[in-house]
Design a protein around this motif. Structure first.
Motif, PDB file in Angstrom:
ATOM      1  N   PRO A  16      35.475  28.782  30.267  1.00 59.27           N
ATOM      2  CA  PRO A  16      35.529  29.056  31.710  1.00 59.27           C
ATOM      3  C   PRO A  16      36.501  30.210  31.962  1.00 59.27           C
ATOM      4  N   ALA A  17      36.094  31.146  32.826  1.00 61.78           N
ATOM      5  CA  ALA A  17      36.919  32.348  33.050  1.00 61.78           C
ATOM      6  C   ALA A  17      37.696  32.215  34.344  1.00 61.78           C
ATOM      7  N   LYS A  18      38.842  32.871  34.398  1.00 59.85           N
ATOM      8  CA  LYS A  18      39.642  32.865  35.629  1.00 59.85           C
ATOM      9  C   LYS A  18      39.036  33.830  36.627  1.00 59.85           C
ATOM     10  N   ARG A  19      38.870  35.066  36.224  1.00 60.37           N
ATOM     11  CA  ARG A  19      38.254  36.057  37.104  1.00 60.37           C
ATOM     12  C   ARG A  19      37.922  37.302  36.278  1.00 60.37           C
ATOM     13  N   LEU A  20      36.975  38.095  36.782  1.00 56.36           N
ATOM     14  CA  LEU A  20      36.630  39.343  36.106  1.00 56.36           C
ATOM     15  C   LEU A  20      37.130  40.499  36.953  1.00 56.36           C
ATOM     16  N   ARG A  21      37.699  41.496  36.293  1.00 63.85           N
ATOM     17  CA  ARG A  21      38.221  42.668  36.999  1.00 63.85           C
ATOM     18  C   ARG A  21      37.899  43.922  36.202  1.00 63.85           C
ATOM     19  N   GLY A  22      37.814  45.047  36.900  1.00 62.50           N
ATOM     20  CA  GLY A  22      37.628  46.326  36.201  1.00 62.50           C
ATOM     21  C   GLY A  22      36.202  46.836  36.302  1.00 62.50           C
ATOM     22  N   SER A  23      35.877  47.783  35.440  1.00 61.53           N
ATOM     23  CA  SER A  23      34.553  48.391  35.535  1.00 61.53           C
ATOM     24  C   SER A  23      33.845  48.333  34.185  1.00 61.53           C
TER      25      SER A  23
ATOM     26  N   ALA B  23      27.940  37.500  36.557  1.00 64.24           N
ATOM     27  CA  ALA B  23      29.263  36.976  36.209  1.00 64.24           C
ATOM     28  C   ALA B  23      30.243  37.259  37.344  1.00 64.24           C
ATOM     29  N   GLY B  24      30.178  38.478  37.899  1.00 66.42           N
ATOM     30  CA  GLY B  24      31.082  38.863  38.987  1.00 66.42           C
ATOM     31  C   GLY B  24      30.874  37.996  40.222  1.00 66.42           C
TER      32      GLY B  24
ATOM     33  N   VAL C 210      30.794  44.598  42.947  1.00 62.56           N
ATOM     34  CA  VAL C 210      30.361  43.197  42.990  1.00 62.56           C
ATOM     35  C   VAL C 210      31.583  42.318  43.214  1.00 62.56           C
ATOM     36  N   ALA C 211      31.438  41.297  44.048  1.00 64.39           N
ATOM     37  CA  ALA C 211      32.561  40.376  44.260  1.00 64.39           C
ATOM     38  C   ALA C 211      32.064  38.939  44.290  1.00 64.39           C
ATOM     39  N   HIS C 212      32.932  38.037  43.934  1.00 62.15           N
ATOM     40  CA  HIS C 212      32.600  36.621  43.953  1.00 62.15           C
ATOM     41  C   HIS C 212      32.372  36.150  45.390  1.00 62.15           C
TER      42      HIS C 212
END
Ligand code: S3P
Length: 434
Positions: free
Chosen positions: A8-15, A243-244, A300-302
Motif C-alpha cells: 500500500p502506498a502513501k502517495r505518489l508525487r512528481g512526474s 494510481a494517481g 492527475v490528483a487523488h
C-alpha cells in the motif's frame, strides 16, 4: 516467473514520461519497411512486442539501425520482401500478427508463415483472413482460424469491406493491403477505433479519405514516409493516471503522452467517474484525416469516484484500459458497468475472465457478463495475490491495485509488463519517491 509485491502506498508525487506508444511504433516499423527511402523513427518503443516487429521486418529484408531511443529503417519498398525459409516469429504481438499480413498478402508468388507464443496461438486470425482472401490472397490457418498461419501473396484487387468488429488491427490490415490492390479500397467501421494507421498513411503521401464511417485508401507505387516521432503511450500512461487517482494524497504529472482522441476514451470515462485529470486532449476532427499525432501533458490528483456505465460505442476507444476501469470501479461509489466488450475475451488473456477473477481474489465484487462486467464498488480492495496470466496489462493492473489496497498485492508473473512497459516498476518507484 517473477513475483513482485506492491505494498500500500502513501502517495505518489512528481512526474513521469510514459514509454513510447506501442501501436504507433508497430506501424512506424511496418510502414518504414514498406517505404522506398530510409525512415527515422524517433522515440521508438524498445519493448518485447515492438522488438518482435523490428525482427520481423529485418527478416523481410529491411535494414534496421538502433540509434539512441530511436531507429532508422531502410525498407524494401512495397513489393520486394525477402523470401524466407522458416516462419516469422511474432512473439506475443497481436498487432504485428494482424497488420503484417496486409503487406505480405501483396507479395505476389511468395508465402510467409507467422507463428508466436502460447498466448498468440489462441488469438484468431480469421478476421484478417476473410478480407485478405476476398482481395485475392490465400490464407491457410490452423483449424481455419488460428496461428500458425500462412499468407500466400497474390495480385490483389480492391474491395469494400464491412468490418464485422470495430478493430483497428483489422482495419489497418485491409488498408495496408489496399496500398497494393488495384484501385481504391474502402472499409466501413461499425464504430471509430484508433486511427494511427490512416494518419501515418496520410503522412506518407497516400490518399486517404474519410466519409463518416467509410475510410478509403488509393493504391500507390511507393510510400514516402518522413521522420516519425512516436508520442508516449496513453495506454501505459493510464496505469500511472489510475494510481494517481486511487492513492490518497497523490498529485502527479504525466508528460509527453499521446492525446489522439481515439485513444483517450479512458480519460473521458474517468472524468465521468469524478477523477481529477487536467490537460488538453484532442477533439474528434470529424472527417478530416490528420497526418500527425497530438501530444500533451496531464495533471492527475487523488479524489473520490462514482460508478458509471460504459456502452459499446465507447469500448474501442478505451479497449486496453477497460481492466483499469474495473479497478477504478472497485473504489467507486455505486456500480460500474461495461457492456459490448466481448473483444476483451480475445486479448492477450481472456480479459473478462482474468480481470473479474483477479480483482475478486483481491476482495473486489465483480461479476462477468458475456460482453463485459459489472463492478459493485466497495470503496477499496483488501489485497492478496494476482496472476498476470502472461498478460502485460494484468501484471500492471495488479501492481496498481496493490498500491491502492489495504494489505498490498503480490503479482505473479510481473515480467509480462516487459511486453509494453519495460520500465514500469522503475517509473512507479520514482513516483513513490524511491
Ligand atoms: C491495437 C488495436 C486494439 C488493441 C491492441 C492494439 C492496434 O486491438 O486492443 O492492443 O495497435 O491496432 P483491436 O483493434 O483488435 O481491437
Amino acid at each position: 516467473m517473477t513475483i513482485v509485491r506492491f505494498a500500500p502506498a502513501k502517495r505518489l508525487r512528481g512526474s513521469v514520461t510514459p514509454p513510447a506508444d506501442k501501436s504507433i511504433s508497430h506501424r512506424a516499423a511496418i510502414l518504414g519497411a514498406m517505404a522506398a527511402e530510409p525512415v527515422r523513427v524517433r522515440n521508438y518503443l524498445h519493448a518485447e512486442d515492438t522488438t518482435s516487429t523490428l525482427n520481423a521486418i529485418r527478416a523481410l529484408g529491411a535494414l534496421v539501425t538502433v540509434q539512441g531511443d530511436g531507429v532508422i529503417i531502410r525498407g524494401t519498398g512495397l513489393r520486394n520482401t525477402t523470401e524466407l525459409e522458416g516462419p516469422l516469429d511474432v512473439g506475443n504481438a497481436g498487432t504485428l500478427m494482424r497488420l503484417l499480413p496486409g503487406w505480405l498478402a501483396g507479395q505476389e508468388g511468395r508465402s510467409y508463415t507467422l507463428d508466436g507464443d502460447e498466448s498468440i496461438r489462441r488469438r484468431p486470425v480469421d478476421r484478417i483472413a476473410e478480407p485478405l482472401t476476398r482481395m485475392g490472397a490465400r490464407i491457410d490457418a490452423t483449424e481455419g482460424r488460428l496461428p500458425p498461419f500462412t499468407v500466400h501473396g497474390a495480385h490483389l484487387r480492391s474491395i469494400a469491406y464491412d468490418l464485422p468488429v470495430a478493430s483497428a488491427q483489422v482495419k489497418s490490415c485491409v488498408l495496408l493491403a489496399g496500398l497494393m490492390a488495384d484501385g481504391a479500397t474502402t472499409v466501413l467501421e461499425p464504430a471509430p477505433s484508433r486511427d494511427h494507421t490512416e494518419r501515418m498513411l496520410a503522412a506518407a503521401g497516400v490518399t486517404v479519405h474519410r466519409n463518416g464511417p467509410y475510410l478509403t485508401v488509393t493504391n500507390v507505387d511507393e510510400l514516402t514516409l518522413d521522420d516519425v516521432t512516436v508520442p508516449g503511450d496513453p495506454s501505459s500512461a493510464a496505469f500511472m493516471i489510475a494510481a494517481g487517482v486511487l492513492v490518497g494524497g497523490s498529485r502527479i504529472q504525466v508528460l509527453g503522452s499521446g492525446t489522439n482522441w481515439t485513444r483517450t476514451g479512458f480519460h473521458r470515462i474517468l472524468e465521468r467517474m469524478g477523477g481529477i485529470v487536467v490537460g488538453e486532449l484532442e477533439e474528434a476532427p470529424g472527417d478530416e484525416v490528420l497526418a500527425h499525432e497530438p501530444i500533451g501533458d496531464l495533471e492527475v490528483a487523488h479524489g473520490p469516484l462514482v460508478g458509471t456505465v460504459i456502452d459499446a460505442e465507447e469500448v474501442p476507444l478505451a479497449i486496453d484500459e477497460l481492466p483499469l476501469v474495473a479497478l477504478l470501479g472497485c473504489f467507486a461509489e455505486g456500480e460500474t458497468v461495461v457492456g459490448g466488450a466481448q473483444e476483451l475475451r480475445l486479448k492477450e488473456s481472456d480479459r473478462i475472465a482474468t480481470v473479474v477473477h483477479g480483482l475478486n481474489a483481491l476482495g473486489g465484487d465483480l461479476e462477468a457478463t458475456e460482453d463485459g462486467f459489472v463492478v459493485r464498488g466497495t470503496g477499496g480492495l483488501r489485497g492478496g495475490t494476482i496472476s498476470s496470466h502472461g498478460d502485460h496489462r494484468l501484471a500492471m493492473l495488479g501492481a496498481i491495485a496493490g498500491l491502492a489496497s489495504d494489505e498490498g498485492v503480490e503479482v505473479v508473473g510481473m515480467e509480462a509488463a516487459d511486453v509494453s512497459y519495460p520500465t514500469f516498476t522503475e517509473d512507479l518507484g520514482s513516483l513513490l519517491g524511491r
